[in-house]
Design an enzyme around this catalytic site. Sequence first.
Site, PDB file in Angstrom:
ATOM      1  N   GLY A  69       0.814  -1.220   0.000  1.00 52.88           N
ATOM      2  CA  GLY A  69       0.000   0.000   0.000  1.00 52.88           C
ATOM      3  C   GLY A  69       0.841   1.260   0.000  1.00 52.88           C
ATOM      4  O   GLY A  69       0.517   2.243  -0.676  1.00 52.88           O
ATOM      5  N   THR A  70       1.931   1.253   0.763  1.00 54.61           N
ATOM      6  CA  THR A  70       2.778   2.447   0.841  1.00 54.61           C
ATOM      7  C   THR A  70       3.339   2.780  -0.535  1.00 54.61           C
ATOM      8  O   THR A  70       3.344   3.948  -0.956  1.00 54.61           O
ATOM      9  CB  THR A  70       3.930   2.210   1.846  1.00 54.61           C
ATOM     10  OG1 THR A  70       3.349   1.996   3.140  1.00 54.61           O
ATOM     11  CG2 THR A  70       4.882   3.383   1.902  1.00 54.61           C
ATOM     12  N   ASN A 148      -7.603   4.809   8.790  1.00 47.03           N
ATOM     13  CA  ASN A 148      -7.115   3.639   9.505  1.00 47.03           C
ATOM     14  C   ASN A 148      -7.184   3.797  11.025  1.00 47.03           C
ATOM     15  O   ASN A 148      -7.209   2.810  11.741  1.00 47.03           O
ATOM     16  CB  ASN A 148      -5.684   3.306   9.076  1.00 47.03           C
ATOM     17  CG  ASN A 148      -4.788   4.507   9.056  1.00 47.03           C
ATOM     18  OD1 ASN A 148      -5.063   5.488   8.354  1.00 47.03           O
ATOM     19  ND2 ASN A 148      -3.724   4.466   9.829  1.00 47.03           N
ATOM     20  N   GLN A 176      -7.892   0.415   3.658  1.00 49.89           N
ATOM     21  CA  GLN A 176      -8.718  -0.044   4.786  1.00 49.89           C
ATOM     22  C   GLN A 176     -10.107  -0.499   4.366  1.00 49.89           C
ATOM     23  O   GLN A 176     -10.796  -1.151   5.146  1.00 49.89           O
ATOM     24  CB  GLN A 176      -8.849   1.078   5.833  1.00 49.89           C
ATOM     25  CG  GLN A 176      -7.577   1.343   6.614  1.00 49.89           C
ATOM     26  CD  GLN A 176      -7.193   0.189   7.536  1.00 49.89           C
ATOM     27  OE1 GLN A 176      -8.027  -0.614   7.947  1.00 49.89           O
ATOM     28  NE2 GLN A 176      -5.927   0.095   7.879  1.00 49.89           N
ATOM     29  N   SER A 196      -3.780  -2.926  -0.453  1.00 49.76           N
ATOM     30  CA  SER A 196      -2.655  -3.623   0.176  1.00 49.76           C
ATOM     31  C   SER A 196      -3.065  -5.055   0.520  1.00 49.76           C
ATOM     32  O   SER A 196      -4.111  -5.265   1.148  1.00 49.76           O
ATOM     33  CB  SER A 196      -2.247  -2.884   1.452  1.00 49.76           C
ATOM     34  OG  SER A 196      -1.297  -3.650   2.160  1.00 49.76           O
ATOM     35  N   CYS A 318       2.248   6.496  14.989  1.00 47.46           N
ATOM     36  CA  CYS A 318       3.445   7.158  15.492  1.00 47.46           C
ATOM     37  C   CYS A 318       4.629   6.186  15.457  1.00 47.46           C
ATOM     38  O   CYS A 318       4.476   4.985  15.631  1.00 47.46           O
ATOM     39  CB  CYS A 318       3.241   7.689  16.896  1.00 47.46           C
ATOM     40  SG  CYS A 318       2.903   6.436  18.105  1.00 47.46           S
TER      41      CYS A 318
HETATM   42  C1  LIG Z   1      -4.890   3.643   5.040  1.00 49.49           C
HETATM   43  C2  LIG Z   1      -3.568   2.969   4.817  1.00 49.49           C
HETATM   44  N1  LIG Z   1      -2.818   3.315   3.765  1.00 49.49           N
HETATM   45  C3  LIG Z   1      -1.640   2.730   3.512  1.00 49.49           C
HETATM   46  C4  LIG Z   1      -1.130   1.764   4.332  1.00 49.49           C
HETATM   47  C5  LIG Z   1       0.195   1.146   4.020  1.00 49.49           C
HETATM   48  O1  LIG Z   1       0.065  -0.126   3.442  1.00 49.49           O
HETATM   49  P1  LIG Z   1       1.305  -1.166   3.519  1.00 49.49           P
HETATM   50  O2  LIG Z   1       1.380  -1.619   4.947  1.00 49.49           O
HETATM   51  O3  LIG Z   1       0.901  -2.269   2.575  1.00 49.49           O
HETATM   52  O4  LIG Z   1       2.508  -0.457   3.053  1.00 49.49           O
HETATM   53  C6  LIG Z   1      -1.853   1.370   5.465  1.00 49.49           C
HETATM   54  C7  LIG Z   1      -1.314   0.357   6.404  1.00 49.49           C
HETATM   55  O5  LIG Z   1      -1.538   0.399   7.570  1.00 49.49           O
HETATM   56  C8  LIG Z   1      -3.116   1.992   5.715  1.00 49.49           C
HETATM   57  O6  LIG Z   1      -3.860   1.667   6.772  1.00 49.49           O
END
Ligand SMILES: Cc1ncc(COP(=O)(O)O)c(C=O)c1O
Length: 368
Positions: A69-70, A148, A176, A196, A318
Amino acid sequence: MIYLDAAATSPVRREVIEAMWPHLTGDFGNPSSHHEVGESARRALDAARADVARFLGCRPGEVVFTGGGTEADNAAVKGITAASTRGRHVVVSAVEHPAVLESAHHVARTGGALTVLPVDGAGRVDPADLEQALRDETALVSIQHANNEVGTVQPVADLAAVAAARGVPFHTDAVQTAGWLDLDVGALGVQALSLSGHKLGAPKGIGVLYLARRTPFEPLLHGGGQESERRSGTENVAGAVGLAAAVRLLDVDTASVVRRRDAFIERVLAEVPVARLTGHPTERLPGSASFVFPGRSGESILLDLERRGIVCSSGSACAAGSDEPSHVLIAMGLEPEVAQTAVRFSFGPHVTDDQLAEAVDALVASVA
Ligand SMILES: Cc1ncc(COP(=O)(O)O)c(C=O)c1O
């Protein structure tokens, strides 16, 4: 242990492991190789892409597999902005995940411009604020589907319509919401969307960026030109196959989870008088219940709950060792001291009424 931290991650489903196994063993080819072993891997990757496209209601060619996801969020924010012919202004909400927020700050630090939209006390963005923020040089709007930390769902279709009226591409982080809310990209009206794997029952380290045809895009990763020149690097075939299997298996009885969540929230508010619900009372993720406990220590509550066998989290992203209050709760207008008392319970479809009842009993004892 009762695991109530599904918004952080969930285990890989057995069926997903079974679907992945051949691609980690006998069927191990590189999809770019032209011999039969490679062709077989290519076919598996194509089938996985078709499954994800069906899930999102898009064309297979609009699905880009990423390393999570990142990466999908980074690629959307940086990649679409870098290729835009309009300019380098980005609009995001104040409650985005750091993967979006920090990417937008990166754009601003490297010659672009950034507008961070406020949210109301429930964590929602007002479409009128977005309308005011748009400029001729706005390259992208990125607003999450659901938060999240507090579970608030944004009015993404309304927000995307505002951006579309000005011809601005819209990205939503749906990490999410996958499995809970409808992710038909046509109905949402978005040009980019992040998923993700590890929130869905697939492994960590695989994700998807949906990128609508003709959306300007400069890749983050350059190299061999995989993923139709949008994400170089030998494809994670097993991961893609696993993610596709996980989306095929999604079949959540959302209404029953909402019923259990609401009963849980009601009991917490009744039996723990100091508790305050954070996020929107109804427009929230089905499996998410988040609270603050003014005057108490969120960290002590978490530690005490864990001793009693209940695993949950502060919900805040955090960094380890940092006691900065959550940027989400601050944006929603909470005092920093109150924001530091946050506790989030998040669960999947398999949580039982008994487990939730046990969690309330433990919370009552922890906060007492
Ligand atoms: C809303 C949201 N975006 C992005 C991410 C990041 O995804 P990943 O853990 O696959 O990098 C998360 C993970 O907690 C998330 O909750």
